[in-house]
Design a protein around this motif. Structure first.
Motif, PDB file in Angstrom:
ATOM      1  N   ALA A 230      39.033  47.580  40.321  1.00 62.95           N
ATOM      2  CA  ALA A 230      37.829  46.885  40.772  1.00 62.95           C
ATOM      3  C   ALA A 230      37.601  45.614  39.953  1.00 62.95           C
ATOM      4  CB  ALA A 230      36.617  47.817  40.671  1.00 62.95           C
ATOM      5  N   MET A 231      37.813  45.705  38.639  1.00 62.30           N
ATOM      6  CA  MET A 231      37.693  44.521  37.790  1.00 62.30           C
ATOM      7  C   MET A 231      38.719  43.463  38.190  1.00 62.30           C
ATOM      8  SD  MET A 231      37.283  46.517  34.155  1.00 62.30           S
ATOM      9  CE  MET A 231      37.430  45.023  33.199  1.00 62.30           C
ATOM     10  N   THR A 232      39.911  43.925  38.541  1.00 61.03           N
ATOM     11  CA  THR A 232      40.979  43.001  38.921  1.00 61.03           C
ATOM     12  C   THR A 232      40.667  42.302  40.241  1.00 61.03           C
ATOM     13  OG1 THR A 232      42.570  44.402  37.769  1.00 61.03           O
ATOM     14  CG2 THR A 232      43.451  42.826  39.366  1.00 61.03           C
ATOM     15  N   LEU A 233      40.124  43.037  41.198  1.00 58.64           N
ATOM     16  CA  LEU A 233      39.741  42.412  42.471  1.00 58.64           C
ATOM     17  C   LEU A 233      38.682  41.343  42.254  1.00 58.64           C
ATOM     18  CD1 LEU A 233      39.592  45.352  45.055  1.00 58.64           C
ATOM     19  CD2 LEU A 233      41.349  43.576  44.823  1.00 58.64           C
ATOM     20  N   ASP A 234      37.702  41.636  41.386  1.00 55.57           N
ATOM     21  CA  ASP A 234      36.676  40.624  41.091  1.00 55.57           C
ATOM     22  C   ASP A 234      37.311  39.366  40.511  1.00 55.57           C
ATOM     23  OD1 ASP A 234      34.666  42.276  41.988  1.00 55.57           O
ATOM     24  OD2 ASP A 234      34.113  43.000  39.995  1.00 55.57           O
ATOM     25  N   TYR A 235      38.298  39.569  39.644  1.00 55.35           N
ATOM     26  CA  TYR A 235      38.976  38.431  39.030  1.00 55.35           C
ATOM     27  C   TYR A 235      39.756  37.631  40.079  1.00 55.35           C
ATOM     28  CZ  TYR A 235      41.973  35.818  35.792  1.00 55.35           C
ATOM     29  OH  TYR A 235      42.618  34.834  35.111  1.00 55.35           O
ATOM     30  N   LEU A 236      40.462  38.330  40.956  1.00 55.79           N
ATOM     31  CA  LEU A 236      41.250  37.648  41.983  1.00 55.79           C
ATOM     32  C   LEU A 236      40.373  36.850  42.944  1.00 55.79           C
ATOM     33  CD1 LEU A 236      43.865  40.425  42.914  1.00 55.79           C
ATOM     34  CD2 LEU A 236      44.214  38.420  41.462  1.00 55.79           C
ATOM     35  N   LYS A 237      39.136  37.281  43.104  1.00 50.43           N
ATOM     36  CA  LYS A 237      38.233  36.600  44.036  1.00 50.43           C
ATOM     37  C   LYS A 237      37.535  35.392  43.414  1.00 50.43           C
ATOM     38  CE  LYS A 237      37.228  40.838  46.629  1.00 50.43           C
ATOM     39  NZ  LYS A 237      36.196  41.889  46.906  1.00 50.43           N
ATOM     40  N   THR A 238      37.627  35.254  42.098  1.00 46.67           N
ATOM     41  CA  THR A 238      36.899  34.166  41.443  1.00 46.67           C
ATOM     42  C   THR A 238      37.814  33.178  40.710  1.00 46.67           C
ATOM     43  OG1 THR A 238      36.573  35.564  39.483  1.00 46.67           O
ATOM     44  CG2 THR A 238      34.815  35.539  41.130  1.00 46.67           C
ATOM     45  N   ARG A 239      38.944  33.625  40.204  1.00 48.12           N
ATOM     46  CA  ARG A 239      39.840  32.762  39.437  1.00 48.12           C
ATOM     47  C   ARG A 239      40.551  31.768  40.353  1.00 48.12           C
ATOM     48  NH1 ARG A 239      41.696  29.602  35.802  1.00 48.12           N
ATOM     49  NH2 ARG A 239      43.658  30.096  34.739  1.00 48.12           N
ATOM     50  N   GLN A 240      40.539  30.494  39.960  1.00 47.60           N
ATOM     51  CA  GLN A 240      41.196  29.454  40.747  1.00 47.60           C
ATOM     52  C   GLN A 240      42.413  28.911  40.017  1.00 47.60           C
ATOM     53  OE1 GLN A 240      38.894  26.342  42.494  1.00 47.60           O
ATOM     54  NE2 GLN A 240      37.114  27.648  42.882  1.00 47.60           N
ATOM     55  N   GLN A 241      43.430  28.573  40.801  1.00 46.76           N
ATOM     56  CA  GLN A 241      44.633  27.947  40.279  1.00 46.76           C
ATOM     57  C   GLN A 241      45.182  27.018  41.355  1.00 46.76           C
ATOM     58  OE1 GLN A 241      47.999  30.520  39.300  1.00 46.76           O
ATOM     59  NE2 GLN A 241      48.144  29.499  37.305  1.00 46.76           N
ATOM     60  N   PHE A 242      45.559  25.823  40.934  1.00 42.86           N
ATOM     61  CA  PHE A 242      46.049  24.818  41.887  1.00 42.86           C
ATOM     62  C   PHE A 242      45.024  24.567  42.997  1.00 42.86           C
ATOM     63  CE2 PHE A 242      49.887  27.282  40.547  1.00 42.86           C
ATOM     64  CZ  PHE A 242      50.339  26.352  39.611  1.00 42.86           C
ATOM     65  N   GLY A 243      43.748  24.665  42.612  1.00 39.35           N
ATOM     66  CA  GLY A 243      42.691  24.375  43.563  1.00 39.35           C
ATOM     67  C   GLY A 243      42.419  25.467  44.576  1.00 39.35           C
ATOM     68  N   ARG A 244      42.997  26.646  44.368  1.00 39.67           N
ATOM     69  CA  ARG A 244      42.791  27.757  45.311  1.00 39.67           C
ATOM     70  C   ARG A 244      42.392  29.016  44.556  1.00 39.67           C
ATOM     71  NH1 ARG A 244      48.107  28.575  48.682  1.00 39.67           N
ATOM     72  NH2 ARG A 244      46.825  30.309  49.476  1.00 39.67           N
TER      73      ARG A 244
END
Length: 356
Positions: A230-244
């Protein structure tokens, strides 16, 4: 009592147990408390263990006549899962194991154990990765979780064809070694000359208690891997890289889908095992479902928490970031009450579904 409940009533009972866990394991956990207790002695809060006793958790599985709540493994696994999600360090499962033994023999410090007033650990293990209980009178007893906080130890000792039970007070003869998660494991040198004999034959009761501890440990691991994901999903939904948002990257989506599947399969295996046991399974049928659940939980917890670290990237490897605490806990808990390899072997040996 739980086995007699209807499906709807049992679901409500499990929901209430999950809700009660918030008193010790609030949603999202209390990582400050967990971090403050790491690498300290005794590594847990005795006041929280007493609170667990007051809430009836230590005696959750015991009949009401023995001072317990008379609930089933469905409820016990739900509770363990919630505690695993919050990385609760208090040794509830070892305390429940001891309570089961003392209730079975009707002797010893049962009241103090169930109230959480005293932590009494069952010192049964003499070598790594086993569920066998040799009961050697002089052999060191190993892998005792949070042993520095124990008031006394129960010693199963083989005498002829039976396994007697002794109680040895804490003191000399105990050494401890720190573990990855910030707790510790103890090694106890038995001293039967100063121990008190409290039962003549606890072999069957100990075997049943160890099986239940293995299943509850599986549920604890499930809670940890589910929360880490669950913590990882939250991170994947907020962390940006290369503008995405990185959660839009297909490669990471595939990894996340694989992790979700591992968690779902583990949950199904644990819930099936708890339901089977609550319906009265015995013998090889009982051992088979427990070993299936523990083998999957032990393997999946390591796979899932490692993948969660990977999906977080560099920040996941830092000790300051909470997701790493779940991997450290899995590293310690996965082999308690039998590794994945041990339980796979036992499942193959006892499952009627496996052809010779």
């Amino acid at each position: 009592m739980s086995a007699a409940l209807s499906g709807e009533d049992r679901a409500e009972s499990i929901r209430m147990i999950r809700d009660s866990a918030a008193a010790v394991a609030p949603p999202g956990g209390d990582m400050k408390r967990v971090r403050d207790l790491r690498f300290q002695t005794p590594g847990f809060d005795p006041a929280v263990l007493r609170q667990m006793g007051e809430m009836g958790w230590i005696g959750l599985r015991l009949p009401e006549a023995a001072g317990g709540a008379g609930l089933g493994l469905g409820e016990a696994c739900a509770l363990a899962e919630e505690l695993g999600a919050a990385l609760v360090p208090e040794p509830l499962i070892p305390a429940m194991l001891t309570g089961s033994l003392l209730a079975a023999v009707g002797a010893g410090p049962l009241d103090r154990v169930l109230s959480g007033e005293a932590l009494v650990l069952t010192a049964w293990q003499e070598r790594p990765d086993t569920l066998d209980v040799p009961g050697s009178p002089d052999a060191p007893r190993r892998f005792l979780p949070m042993a520095a906080g124990a008031a006394s130890f129960l010693l199963p000792v083989r005498e002829g064809g039976r396994i007697a039970l002794y109680e040895q007070q804490a003191g000399a003869g105990l050494t401890t070694e720190q573990t990855q998660d910030g707790g510790h494991l103890g090694t106890l040198e038995p001293s039967l000359a100063t121990a008190t004999r409290i039962a003549d034959d606890i072999g069957e009761a100990l075997s049943l208690a160890l099986d239940e501890a293995a299943l509850l440990t599986s549920a604890y691991l499930l809670g940890g891997m589910d929360r880490a994901f669950a913590m990882t999903l939250d991170y994947l939904k907020t962390r940006q890289q290369f503008g995405r948002i990185i959660g839009t990257f297909q490669a990471l989506q595939h990894k996340a889908a694989d992790v979700r599947m591992q968690i779902a399969l583990t949950r199904a295996s644990i819930e099936a095992a708890a339901a089977t046991l609550d319906d009265g399974a015995t013998g090889d049928a009982r051992r088979a479902v427990i070993s299936r659940a523990k083998a999957r939980a032990a393997a999946s917890s390591m796979l899932v928490t490692r993948e969660c670290i990977q999906l977080h990237g560099g920040i996941g490897y830092t000790d300051q970031y909470d997701v790493g605490l779940y991997l450290r806990k899995a590293m310690v808990m996965a082999n308690l009450y039998g590794s994945a390899a041990l339980h796979r072997r036992r499942f193959m040996a006892v499952s009627p579904e496996v052809e010779e």
